[in-house]
Design a protein around this motif. Structure first.
Motif, PDB file in Angstrom:
ATOM      1  N   ALA A   1       0.834  -1.204   0.000  1.00 29.03           N
ATOM      2  CA  ALA A   1       0.000   0.000   0.000  1.00 29.03           C
ATOM      3  C   ALA A   1       0.868   1.254   0.000  1.00 29.03           C
ATOM      4  CB  ALA A   1      -0.906  -0.010   1.217  1.00 29.03           C
ATOM      5  N   LYS A   2       0.291   2.336  -0.426  1.00 26.93           N
ATOM      6  CA  LYS A   2       0.921   3.656  -0.283  1.00 26.93           C
ATOM      7  C   LYS A   2       0.401   4.234   1.035  1.00 26.93           C
ATOM      8  CE  LYS A   2       1.074   4.242  -5.294  1.00 26.93           C
ATOM      9  NZ  LYS A   2       0.594   5.027  -6.472  1.00 26.93           N
ATOM     10  N   VAL A   3       1.260   4.290   2.044  1.00 25.82           N
ATOM     11  CA  VAL A   3       0.841   4.602   3.407  1.00 25.82           C
ATOM     12  C   VAL A   3       1.011   6.094   3.683  1.00 25.82           C
ATOM     13  CG1 VAL A   3       1.070   4.001   5.837  1.00 25.82           C
ATOM     14  CG2 VAL A   3       1.622   2.296   4.071  1.00 25.82           C
ATOM     15  N   ILE A   4      -0.117   6.773   3.866  1.00 26.15           N
ATOM     16  CA  ILE A   4      -0.126   8.228   4.052  1.00 26.15           C
ATOM     17  C   ILE A   4      -0.544   8.527   5.484  1.00 26.15           C
ATOM     18  CG2 ILE A   4      -1.095  10.395   3.215  1.00 26.15           C
ATOM     19  CD1 ILE A   4      -1.868   8.595   0.633  1.00 26.15           C
ATOM     20  N   LEU A   5       0.384   9.022   6.273  1.00 35.27           N
ATOM     21  CA  LEU A   5       0.144   9.237   7.697  1.00 35.27           C
ATOM     22  C   LEU A   5      -0.499  10.592   7.970  1.00 35.27           C
ATOM     23  CD1 LEU A   5       3.552   7.927   9.124  1.00 35.27           C
ATOM     24  CD2 LEU A   5       1.469   6.626   8.621  1.00 35.27           C
ATOM     25  N   LEU A   6      -1.598  10.559   8.719  1.00 31.35           N
ATOM     26  CA  LEU A   6      -2.277  11.766   9.185  1.00 31.35           C
ATOM     27  C   LEU A   6      -2.106  11.848  10.697  1.00 31.35           C
ATOM     28  CD1 LEU A   6      -5.677  11.468   7.266  1.00 31.35           C
ATOM     29  CD2 LEU A   6      -3.764  12.969   6.680  1.00 31.35           C
ATOM     30  N   ALA A   7      -1.735  13.008  11.198  1.00 32.38           N
ATOM     31  CA  ALA A   7      -1.538  13.152  12.642  1.00 32.38           C
ATOM     32  C   ALA A   7      -1.642  14.618  13.045  1.00 32.38           C
ATOM     33  CB  ALA A   7      -0.167  12.597  13.046  1.00 32.38           C
ATOM     34  N   HIS A   8      -1.864  14.824  14.358  1.00 28.35           N
ATOM     35  CA  HIS A   8      -1.792  16.181  14.902  1.00 28.35           C
ATOM     36  C   HIS A   8      -0.566  16.257  15.792  1.00 28.35           C
ATOM     37  CE1 HIS A   8      -3.636  14.221  18.434  1.00 28.35           C
ATOM     38  NE2 HIS A   8      -3.138  15.237  19.136  1.00 28.35           N
ATOM     39  N   PHE A   9      -0.200  17.489  16.145  1.00 26.43           N
ATOM     40  CA  PHE A   9       0.961  17.694  17.008  1.00 26.43           C
ATOM     41  C   PHE A   9       0.743  19.011  17.760  1.00 26.43           C
ATOM     42  CE2 PHE A   9       5.750  18.653  17.221  1.00 26.43           C
ATOM     43  CZ  PHE A   9       5.913  17.871  18.356  1.00 26.43           C
ATOM     44  N   GLY A  10       0.490  18.897  19.066  1.00 31.10           N
ATOM     45  CA  GLY A  10       0.232  20.101  19.850  1.00 31.10           C
ATOM     46  C   GLY A  10      -1.143  20.686  19.578  1.00 31.10           C
ATOM     47  N   ARG A  11      -1.297  21.945  19.958  1.00 25.06           N
ATOM     48  CA  ARG A  11      -2.581  22.638  19.772  1.00 25.06           C
ATOM     49  C   ARG A  11      -2.384  23.970  19.046  1.00 25.06           C
ATOM     50  NH1 ARG A  11      -5.641  21.543  25.598  1.00 25.06           N
ATOM     51  NH2 ARG A  11      -5.563  19.250  25.465  1.00 25.06           N
ATOM     52  N   PRO A  12      -2.157  23.907  17.740  1.00 24.11           N
ATOM     53  CA  PRO A  12      -1.895  25.140  16.977  1.00 24.11           C
ATOM     54  C   PRO A  12      -3.135  25.981  16.691  1.00 24.11           C
ATOM     55  CG  PRO A  12      -1.885  23.243  15.531  1.00 24.11           C
ATOM     56  CD  PRO A  12      -2.015  22.699  16.930  1.00 24.11           C
ATOM     57  N   LYS A  13      -4.318  25.449  17.010  1.00 23.51           N
ATOM     58  CA  LYS A  13      -5.577  26.198  16.881  1.00 23.51           C
ATOM     59  C   LYS A  13      -5.853  26.681  15.462  1.00 23.51           C
ATOM     60  CE  LYS A  13      -5.473  27.571  21.736  1.00 23.51           C
ATOM     61  NZ  LYS A  13      -5.493  28.677  22.722  1.00 23.51           N
ATOM     62  N   GLY A  14      -5.614  25.804  14.502  1.00 23.30           N
ATOM     63  CA  GLY A  14      -6.009  26.104  13.134  1.00 23.30           C
ATOM     64  C   GLY A  14      -5.069  26.979  12.348  1.00 23.30           C
ATOM     65  N   GLU A  15      -3.869  27.209  12.866  1.00 17.91           N
ATOM     66  CA  GLU A  15      -2.890  28.037  12.163  1.00 17.91           C
ATOM     67  C   GLU A  15      -1.536  27.328  12.171  1.00 17.91           C
ATOM     68  OE1 GLU A  15      -3.641  30.779  10.651  1.00 17.91           O
ATOM     69  OE2 GLU A  15      -5.646  31.135  11.471  1.00 17.91           O
ATOM     70  N   PRO A  16      -0.740  27.494  11.106  1.00 19.17           N
ATOM     71  CA  PRO A  16       0.600  26.899  11.104  1.00 19.17           C
ATOM     72  C   PRO A  16       1.471  27.501  12.214  1.00 19.17           C
ATOM     73  CG  PRO A  16      -0.061  27.511   8.874  1.00 19.17           C
ATOM     74  CD  PRO A  16      -1.065  28.122   9.806  1.00 19.17           C
ATOM     75  N   VAL A  17       2.106  26.645  12.976  1.00 14.19           N
ATOM     76  CA  VAL A  17       3.010  27.059  14.051  1.00 14.19           C
ATOM     77  C   VAL A  17       4.298  26.269  13.872  1.00 14.19           C
ATOM     78  CG1 VAL A  17       3.375  27.187  16.547  1.00 14.19           C
ATOM     79  CG2 VAL A  17       1.073  27.518  15.614  1.00 14.19           C
ATOM     80  N   ALA A  18       5.409  26.971  13.703  1.00 10.47           N
ATOM     81  CA  ALA A  18       6.669  26.324  13.338  1.00 10.47           C
ATOM     82  C   ALA A  18       7.076  25.217  14.303  1.00 10.47           C
ATOM     83  CB  ALA A  18       7.780  27.366  13.223  1.00 10.47           C
ATOM     84  N   ASP A  19       6.952  25.475  15.603  1.00 10.44           N
ATOM     85  CA  ASP A  19       7.420  24.463  16.558  1.00 10.44           C
ATOM     86  C   ASP A  19       6.377  23.367  16.813  1.00 10.44           C
ATOM     87  OD1 ASP A  19       5.634  25.831  18.130  1.00 10.44           O
ATOM     88  OD2 ASP A  19       7.093  26.464  19.634  1.00 10.44           O
ATOM     89  N   MET A  20       5.293  23.370  16.028  1.00  8.84           N
ATOM     90  CA  MET A  20       4.330  22.281  16.077  1.00  8.84           C
ATOM     91  C   MET A  20       4.241  21.573  14.726  1.00  8.84           C
ATOM     92  SD  MET A  20       1.261  23.865  18.416  1.00  8.84           S
ATOM     93  CE  MET A  20       1.650  24.758  19.937  1.00  8.84           C
ATOM     94  N   SER A  21       5.283  21.743  13.924  1.00  9.99           N
ATOM     95  CA  SER A  21       5.326  21.063  12.629  1.00  9.99           C
ATOM     96  C   SER A  21       5.775  19.623  12.819  1.00  9.99           C
ATOM     97  CB  SER A  21       6.311  21.773  11.695  1.00  9.99           C
ATOM     98  OG  SER A  21       6.527  20.996  10.529  1.00  9.99           O
ATOM     99  N   LEU A  22       5.111  18.721  12.111  1.00  4.45           N
ATOM    100  CA  LEU A  22       5.486  17.313  12.173  1.00  4.45           C
ATOM    101  C   LEU A  22       6.832  17.039  11.509  1.00  4.45           C
ATOM    102  CD1 LEU A  22       2.012  15.634  11.609  1.00  4.45           C
ATOM    103  CD2 LEU A  22       3.455  15.387  13.627  1.00  4.45           C
ATOM    104  N   SER A  23       7.368  18.044  10.819  1.00  3.23           N
ATOM    105  CA  SER A  23       8.711  17.877  10.244  1.00  3.23           C
ATOM    106  C   SER A  23       9.744  17.626  11.338  1.00  3.23           C
ATOM    107  CB  SER A  23       9.107  19.118   9.432  1.00  3.23           C
ATOM    108  OG  SER A  23       9.161  20.270  10.276  1.00  3.23           O
ATOM    109  N   LEU A  24       9.428  18.082  12.562  1.00  2.00           N
ATOM    110  CA  LEU A  24      10.349  17.919  13.690  1.00  2.00           C
ATOM    111  C   LEU A  24      10.507  16.462  14.123  1.00  2.00           C
ATOM    112  CD1 LEU A  24       9.127  20.907  15.915  1.00  2.00           C
ATOM    113  CD2 LEU A  24      11.195  20.826  14.515  1.00  2.00           C
TER     114      LEU A  24
END
Length: 400
Positions: free
Chosen positions: A54-77
């Protein structure tokens, strides 16, 4: 609990795009993941789907950014930590919808693993917005939910997607649901519940549900003091919600009507100050000094708890019996946990535990791996114990 579909019901998934909801909300300090337990728990599902092409596409949250991009809550970390746990290359897309996500998905080969950016960077996630959910669904053919810890939230990536795509439980979700079914859904009896922690006020719904479903309810921690006080016992300077005496009396009355035995401490370890190795003594509960506080249940109470565990076929545990974070007030929790672990290993007890303090206490006692199941789901585990329907679970029902 309604029957739900699992990965065993999935066939011919090679080349299929699977949107896999996982819990990657791990602690990070100085840019590094400090505890990878949650990644480790979802690894089997990720690797199984990948191995099946399968092509596995991961969906997840990280912290509570409240609907806006927040650098230190990026899953890139956390990509490198996911790589390390899986032993596989994990690709990353800087958004979970739109052109960046679409292009990244389009480049995937069979077996590839792609992590999309924090779903909570969009307001539509927590609102379970139909338009946002539709955008998420466009990148998948199948939805698999392996995040029980987020199942008490009706969000787009936990509940909404199941209305757009065929929905299945991942291996971690499956294990959690099967363990919980053994704990309270259809348990072997007698069933004993241990509930501890600081305050009754945070666990009223839990206690009211348990007294109708278990044979004995052991109450420890600070919340036991509220029940003792409701029975007219002076608890000195102990943590106690005196204003909840009526609630405690109502719960005890409901327990009696349901033939559930309430087990309260008969002795306590008291001290004059809340600190490690503070001078302490064991006192029967009717003789708590006015200038002292109960910081742990006493040795006779521990024997009573062990006696109930010995009678039980099923044990459900949420909350420590005392101030386990500081010695020697960890003694009762450690003793009871180790006794439950012994019976579990002997094959005579099904033991299910959960909640942040509970997990920490069982780890402290060195027995977390010896229980039948220890849930790290926090709020979802508590709401399940309260008897509430979890949206992310309900939507996986085979009747959907």
């Amino acid at each position: 609990m309604a029957a739900f579909k699992t990965l065993d019901d999935l066939t011919d998934i090679a080349g299929k795009r699977i949107l896999l909801r996982v819990d990657l909300n791990v602690p990070v300090a100085d840019g590094k993941v400090t505890d990878s337990t949650r990644i480790e728990r979802v690894a089997p599902t990720i690797l199984e789907l990948s191995a099946r092409g399968a092509k596995v596409i991961l969906l997840a949250h990280f912290g509570r950014p409240k609907g806006e991009p927040v650098a230190d809550m990026s899953l890139s970390l956390i990509v490198s930590a996911v790589n390390e746990v899986l032993g596989r290359k994990v690709f990353f897309a800087a958004d979970c919808i739109g052109p960046e996500a679409e292009q990244a998905v389009g480049k995937m080969a069979n077996g590839d693993i792609l992590l999309l950016e924090n779903t909570r960077f969009h307001k539509g996630e927590e609102k379970n917005d139909p338009a946002f959910t539709e955008e998420l669904a466009q990148n998948g053919d199948i939805f698999v939910n392996d995040a029980f810890s987020a199942a008490h939230r009706a969000h787009a990536s936990t509940e909404g997607l199941a209305h757009h795509l065929p929905a299945y439980a991942g291996r971690t979700m499956q294990a959690e649901l099967e363990a919980l079914e053994k704990g309270l859904g259809n348990p072997a009896r007698p069933v004993v519940a241990i509930v501890g922690g600081a305050k009754v006020s945070s666990k009223i719904d839990l206690l009211q549900n348990l007294v109708k479903r278990v044979d004995a309810l052991v109450i420890g921690g600070g919340m036991a003091n509220t029940f003792l006080a409701a029975n007219g016992i002076e608890v000195g300077k102990s943590l106690c919600e005196h204003d909840l005496a009526d609630v405690a009396q109502k719960i005890m009355a409901e327990a009696k009507a349901s033939n559930c035995t309430i087990v309260l401490p008969v002795d306590g370890v008291v001290a004059r100050e809340f600190k490690a190795n503070a001078a302490n003594e064991v006192v029967v509960t009717e003789l708590i000094p006015a200038d002292a506080m109960i910081l742990d249940v006493g040795p006779q109470s521990v024997e009573d708890v062990k006696e109930w565990i010995a009678k039980a076929a099923t044990l459900v545990w949420n909350g420590p019996l005392g101030a386990f974070e500081i010695q020697p007030f960890d003694a009762a929790t450690v003793a009871a946990a180790r006794f439950a672990a012994e019976r579990t290993k002997a094959g005579t007890l099904v033991s299910v535990a959960g909640g942040g303090d509970t997990v920490a206490a069982l780890n402290h006692a060195g027995v977390a791996d010896d229980f039948s199941y220890v849930s790290t789901a926090g709020g979802a585990f508590l709401e399940w114990m309260e008897g509430k329907e979890l949206p992310g679970v309900a939507v996986l029902s085979k009747s959907e």
